[in-house]
Design an enzyme around this catalytic site. Structure first.
Site, PDB file in Angstrom:
ATOM      1  N   HIS A 236       0.820  -1.218   0.000  1.00  0.00           N
ATOM      2  CA  HIS A 236       0.000   0.000   0.000  1.00  0.00           C
ATOM      3  C   HIS A 236       0.860   1.278   0.000  1.00  0.00           C
ATOM      4  O   HIS A 236       0.787   2.095  -0.892  1.00  0.00           O
ATOM      5  CB  HIS A 236      -0.897   0.029   1.244  1.00  0.00           C
TER       6      HIS A 236
HETATM    7  O1  RIB Z   1      -5.225   0.288   4.552  1.00  0.00           O
HETATM    8  C1  RIB Z   1      -3.839   0.215   4.356  1.00  0.00           C
HETATM    9  C2  RIB Z   1      -3.148   1.247   5.162  1.00  0.00           C
HETATM   10  O2  RIB Z   1      -3.402   1.014   6.541  1.00  0.00           O
HETATM   11  C3  RIB Z   1      -1.610   1.194   5.030  1.00  0.00           C
HETATM   12  O3  RIB Z   1      -1.095   2.491   5.207  1.00  0.00           O
HETATM   13  C4  RIB Z   1      -1.195   0.316   6.156  1.00  0.00           C
HETATM   14  O4  RIB Z   1       0.133   0.605   6.620  1.00  0.00           O
HETATM   15  C5  RIB Z   1      -2.190   0.714   7.211  1.00  0.00           C
HETATM   16  O5  RIB Z   1      -1.712   1.901   7.827  1.00  0.00           O
END
Ligand code: RIB
Ligand code: CA
Length: 307
Positions: A236
């Protein structure tokens, strides 16, 4: 010339990869930490761990230990009790430069031109900085965030964790009027995944950093296999970094995006308006696709170069 950024994060396994990638791809003026995947003291310790492991000379400033209004929530099923479960933790000697992430963001933006804010956790620090110093909005080059989704969420059917965890902060950021706002939502980030073959290749490299990252990814992948039946773990947060350093790897769509802050079923939903005729109110470049192969090469390169 590397783009100047402030990386605001809640390490977190994918945040840890974003730190290595940002250090490789950008001029990281500061790392600021926020409560999110784990409580603030752990996200800060984890950011310091990554800086020490990779020998990064980047100041770490801790920030908000809770959201603006809603109670603090964490993600131990995804990241473990420490926020960075998996491999044995090395001894860390580095300490945070300050506990004033908001002041660091404000002063850094006021003393440097063209700084990008790259938040990859809940947006609490960014919202507090904007509220305390509205002038920074006109000075920054833009905000590239990991958060939201065009489509289903992950923490609820409609909301992604970073936005859900502090929806009122997200509202402030999406309504800030920043000249450039790039959103890497779940619809995008699930296109960039690390699977067993990449993990095995990093482990085969040997060396402190590749071995540590292979251990992190093993834990993170197992968590996604157990929770979502995925066979590869989405990267992500690195997507928000690459949206600044390598925008040519993405396709973006200009959209009006707002945030539902208080809905019973829709708290934290990014409401992306895909209707025609909204040109006048579009406030966000929503990422829709990424060249995942090229992005993965950059991720592996960053791990190997710090190995
Ligand atoms: O939904 C994904 C996000 O939430 C990413 O930034 C992961 O590190 C969590 O913080
Ligand atoms: Ca994160």
């Amino acid at each position: 010339m590397n783009t100047k950024i402030i990386l605001d994060c809640d390490p977190g396994h994918d945040d840890a990869m974003a730190i290595l990638l940002a250090a490789r791809e950008c001029d990281v003026l500061a790392i600021t930490t926020v409560s999110g995947n784990a409580p603030l003291h752990l996200t800060t310790a984890n950011a310091l761990l990554m800086c020490e492991l990779a020998g990064l000379d980047i100041p770490v400033h801790s920030g908000a230990d809770r959201p603006l209004l809603v109670p603090a929530a964490h993600a131990p099923r995804a990241h473990g009790a420490t926020g960075l479960d998996g491999p044995p933790r090395p001894q860390v000697y580095l300490e945070a430069t300050s506990a004033d992430a908001v002041g660091c963001i404000i002063s850094t933006v006021r003393t440097h031109d063209d700084v990008w804010l790259v938040p990859v956790g809940p947006l609490t620090n960014i919202a507090l900085a904007i509220r305390q110093a509205p002038d920074i909005v006109g000075r920054i080059a833009g905000i590239s965030l990991m958060g939201g989704a065009v489509g289903p969420g992950n923490v609820t059917p409609t909301a992604e964790f970073n936005i859900w965890a502090d929806p009122h902060a997200a509202l402030i950021v999406f309504r800030s009027g920043t000249r450039v706002l790039r959103m890497a939502g779940l619809n995008l980030t699930h296109q960039l995944c690390v699977g067993p073959e990449v993990i095995a290749a990093l482990r085969a490299d040997g060396g402190t950093v590749p071995t540590f990252m292979a251990g992190l990814f093993d834990f993170y992948l197992a968590s996604y296999q157990e929770r979502a039946g995925l066979e590869a773990a989405p990267m992500h947060d690195p997507c928000a970094v690459l949206a600044v350093s390598r925008p040519e790897l993405f396709s973006f769509g200009a959209r009006h995006v707002d945030v539902e802050a208080d809905g019973d079923l829709t708290r934290g939903m990014t409401v992306v308006d895909e209707r025609p005729g909204t040109e006048a109110v579009r406030n966000c470049d929503v990422a829709y696709s990424i060249d995942a192969a090229a992005a993965l090469d950059l991720i592996v390169d960053a791990v190997r170069n710090y190995g």
